[in-house]
Design a protein around this motif. Sequence first.
Motif, PDB file in Angstrom:
ATOM      1  N   SER A   1      31.593  57.405  27.490  1.00 19.42           N
ATOM      2  CA  SER A   1      32.610  56.735  26.680  1.00 19.42           C
ATOM      3  C   SER A   1      31.982  56.098  25.448  1.00 19.42           C
ATOM      4  O   SER A   1      30.813  55.716  25.439  1.00 19.42           O
ATOM      5  CB  SER A   1      33.329  55.669  27.511  1.00 19.42           C
ATOM      6  OG  SER A   1      32.406  54.676  27.944  1.00 19.42           O
TER       7      SER A   1
ATOM      8  N   GLU B   1      26.609  57.261  39.740  1.00 24.91           N
ATOM      9  CA  GLU B   1      27.644  56.225  39.675  1.00 24.91           C
ATOM     10  C   GLU B   1      27.059  54.841  39.928  1.00 24.91           C
ATOM     11  O   GLU B   1      27.336  53.883  39.197  1.00 24.91           O
ATOM     12  CB  GLU B   1      28.730  56.547  40.707  1.00 24.91           C
ATOM     13  CG  GLU B   1      29.452  55.360  41.308  1.00 24.91           C
ATOM     14  CD  GLU B   1      30.400  54.688  40.336  1.00 24.91           C
ATOM     15  OE1 GLU B   1      30.741  53.521  40.585  1.00 24.91           O
ATOM     16  OE2 GLU B   1      30.784  55.320  39.356  1.00 24.91           O
TER      17      GLU B   1
ATOM     18  N   ARG C   1      26.888  51.764  37.188  1.00 26.82           N
ATOM     19  CA  ARG C   1      27.594  50.509  37.483  1.00 26.82           C
ATOM     20  C   ARG C   1      26.644  49.310  37.444  1.00 26.82           C
ATOM     21  O   ARG C   1      27.024  48.214  37.033  1.00 26.82           O
ATOM     22  CB  ARG C   1      28.253  50.624  38.857  1.00 26.82           C
ATOM     23  CG  ARG C   1      29.111  49.436  39.251  1.00 26.82           C
ATOM     24  CD  ARG C   1      30.250  49.842  40.166  1.00 26.82           C
ATOM     25  NE  ARG C   1      29.899  50.887  41.085  1.00 26.82           N
ATOM     26  CZ  ARG C   1      29.470  50.679  42.343  1.00 26.82           C
ATOM     27  NH1 ARG C   1      29.293  49.458  42.778  1.00 26.82           N
ATOM     28  NH2 ARG C   1      29.213  51.699  43.137  1.00 26.82           N
TER      29      ARG C   1
ATOM     30  N   ARG D   1      30.443  50.437  30.669  1.00 26.54           N
ATOM     31  CA  ARG D   1      30.574  51.803  30.192  1.00 26.54           C
ATOM     32  C   ARG D   1      31.035  52.732  31.313  1.00 26.54           C
ATOM     33  O   ARG D   1      30.711  52.516  32.482  1.00 26.54           O
ATOM     34  CB  ARG D   1      29.241  52.312  29.631  1.00 26.54           C
ATOM     35  CG  ARG D   1      29.372  53.583  28.827  1.00 26.54           C
ATOM     36  CD  ARG D   1      28.029  53.994  28.259  1.00 26.54           C
ATOM     37  NE  ARG D   1      27.519  53.034  27.294  1.00 26.54           N
ATOM     38  CZ  ARG D   1      27.863  52.996  26.032  1.00 26.54           C
ATOM     39  NH1 ARG D   1      28.771  53.837  25.564  1.00 26.54           N
ATOM     40  NH2 ARG D   1      27.331  52.104  25.222  1.00 26.54           N
ATOM     41  N   THR D   2      31.797  53.759  30.951  1.00 32.76           N
ATOM     42  CA  THR D   2      32.215  54.781  31.900  1.00 32.76           C
ATOM     43  C   THR D   2      31.754  56.145  31.391  1.00 32.76           C
ATOM     44  O   THR D   2      31.380  56.298  30.216  1.00 32.76           O
ATOM     45  CB  THR D   2      33.742  54.803  32.086  1.00 32.76           C
ATOM     46  OG1 THR D   2      34.365  55.099  30.828  1.00 32.76           O
ATOM     47  CG2 THR D   2      34.247  53.453  32.592  1.00 32.76           C
TER      48      THR D   2
ATOM     49  N   THR E   1      32.249  60.663  32.382  1.00 34.89           N
ATOM     50  CA  THR E   1      32.663  61.760  33.244  1.00 34.89           C
ATOM     51  C   THR E   1      31.488  62.709  33.392  1.00 34.89           C
ATOM     52  O   THR E   1      30.626  62.795  32.513  1.00 34.89           O
ATOM     53  CB  THR E   1      33.868  62.521  32.660  1.00 34.89           C
ATOM     54  OG1 THR E   1      33.469  63.182  31.459  1.00 34.89           O
ATOM     55  CG2 THR E   1      35.015  61.553  32.346  1.00 34.89           C
TER      56      THR E   1
ATOM     57  N   GLY F   1      35.873  62.671  37.368  1.00 30.14           N
ATOM     58  CA  GLY F   1      36.774  62.523  36.237  1.00 30.14           C
ATOM     59  C   GLY F   1      36.656  63.600  35.192  1.00 30.14           C
ATOM     60  O   GLY F   1      37.090  63.412  34.049  1.00 30.14           O
TER      61      GLY F   1
ATOM     62  N   ALA G   1      37.822  59.621  40.070  1.00 33.85           N
ATOM     63  CA  ALA G   1      37.770  58.761  38.889  1.00 33.85           C
ATOM     64  C   ALA G   1      36.436  58.945  38.171  1.00 33.85           C
ATOM     65  O   ALA G   1      35.464  59.434  38.754  1.00 33.85           O
ATOM     66  CB  ALA G   1      37.953  57.305  39.294  1.00 33.85           C
TER      67      ALA G   1
ATOM     68  N   GLY H   1      31.502  54.846  37.009  1.00 38.07           N
ATOM     69  CA  GLY H   1      31.667  53.467  36.563  1.00 38.07           C
ATOM     70  C   GLY H   1      32.988  52.872  36.964  1.00 38.07           C
ATOM     71  O   GLY H   1      33.217  51.673  36.733  1.00 38.07           O
ATOM     72  N   MET H   2      33.876  53.644  37.580  1.00 38.99           N
ATOM     73  CA  MET H   2      35.193  53.153  37.986  1.00 38.99           C
ATOM     74  C   MET H   2      35.459  53.403  39.474  1.00 38.99           C
ATOM     75  O   MET H   2      36.581  53.283  39.939  1.00 38.99           O
ATOM     76  CB  MET H   2      36.286  53.846  37.156  1.00 38.99           C
ATOM     77  CG  MET H   2      36.175  53.613  35.671  1.00 38.99           C
ATOM     78  SD  MET H   2      37.455  54.472  34.714  1.00 38.99           S
ATOM     79  CE  MET H   2      38.944  53.663  35.308  1.00 38.99           C
ATOM     80  N   LEU H   3      34.413  53.778  40.219  1.00 35.59           N
ATOM     81  CA  LEU H   3      34.583  54.109  41.627  1.00 35.59           C
ATOM     82  C   LEU H   3      34.114  52.959  42.510  1.00 35.59           C
ATOM     83  O   LEU H   3      33.020  52.422  42.319  1.00 35.59           O
ATOM     84  CB  LEU H   3      33.785  55.365  41.977  1.00 35.59           C
ATOM     85  CG  LEU H   3      34.221  56.657  41.259  1.00 35.59           C
ATOM     86  CD1 LEU H   3      33.198  57.741  41.500  1.00 35.59           C
ATOM     87  CD2 LEU H   3      35.583  57.084  41.729  1.00 35.59           C
TER      88      LEU H   3
END
Length: 512
Positions: A330, A366, A370, A376-377, A379, A398, A419, A422-424
Amino acid sequence: MLDITLCVRVDVDALIAAQNDMGVCDAIEQNTPAGKPAAMSAPHLPKVAGIDSTVPAPAHNSAPMPAASPALPAAGAVLQDRLAGWVSDLTTLHELTERLIRTGTLDDALDELLGAGAALVGAPRGLVVLEPAQDTGRDSPLEDDRGPGLAKGLGLSRSDLGHIETVPRGATAYGRILDGHNSGRSGVPGPIAHPDLFADDSLDPLHREVALRLGYAASYTVPLATQESGTLGAAVWLYDEPATPVERQCHLIGLYMRYATEHLTRLLELEQARSTVATVAEELLPSRLPRVPGVQFAARHHTGRQGGGDWYDALPLPEGALGLAVGSVSGCGPSALAAMGRLRASLRAYAVMEGEDPVAVLSDLELLLRLTEPARTATALFAYAEPAERKIVLAGAGHAPPLVIGEQRTEFVETSLSAPLGMLACWEAPSVELRPRPGETVLLYTDGLLRRSGDPMDRAFGRLHSAAASVPQALRSSPAAIADHVLRTMLPEGLKTGDDGEDIVLLAARFD
């Protein structure tokens, strides 16, 4: 309502002073009857381009004005005509500079400059030559010099520009400006006019020969230069008959060119920054793809204008296996590039240690993201391939699903939804096994390819499927030809169309 931006208002005083021999107030005082205050005899003047008139408005209780002499109405009419001319000039200048400032690329800005300048000086053709001063104090080897020059024409073909370039540089007006032979006291070069090229015996004979061949008889050359930016280049406008712009036109084009110089300087700095970002992005990606028996590779990567964080990778693994990866970080700019480099390097390390389990590779990635970059995220899609068995195990976070292209099928791989990194909270999506048939190509890509199409995502996926299915039979044996065909079909007008802030990555692997 006339609304002149600040950069135009700065030059209003200079414009008014240069276009008339006496100030507005002086003209009014000269025509005021003796013994009458100026407030009672001066016409009520409108505000010009946001500048308050120095002439006060008539008082409401003023006595009626006496009958004026026959010369007074004529003088007032001349003054009003001049004011109307000033307002018209300022309005035109404002509109042209507004159009220039809306250009976001160097080519668009040069096209706009040539068209606007031709309208201001009344010439049908022209050319602009950019030759920015080279930066001799660079700190980074990635910062290349901006020179040599760039030439662009209006009403002139590439061959016409080639003919003009045959004239010795020192014999041309733009050459003397760029070489600093026409600089004034301020160090800024002045314009050069050639009202009649064929009557000027001081010109180089080759110059007159080229002018005769191209059909122009006069020229007016204006520098792209300011004290702050230095000399950036020069613009030349060509007349079909002997001519020269009048004083008003010369002043307007001078104001416009000073503003254009600042705008072009900013665009050149942006182009240089984008070039540097693209160079860094290329250096962070594989310099070459591995040679693995039974698999052919091809990759296509294009960095967006803002410099995104899309990447790809193909690395040999123990026991003849192969790791394939694509991903997108991202954000944009240098920070996204740095994050992309760290993430790609980490994925390579995890792939070497536990590549046979793509879920474990992405789970570790991941956790790393994190803990180290919580804001930041990203895929990612990682595939563990065994070419000898034509077997692929893949997992995605993702990311868009791969596409299998073959003689008997063209279909997306059904991957489990997950997902982005960074969002898991925990990993729940299992891996998927794929067995490509002989001669089939697996295409991995980033979502920049879909977004650049300008369509909604569901329709963009449909276009991608159609593009892959339409690959000619003669091209299906080459993964590079397949990738190029998909790019041309998805973006028929080229990589400059759509949201060109998005990176594009394609990684094609054909299994024999």
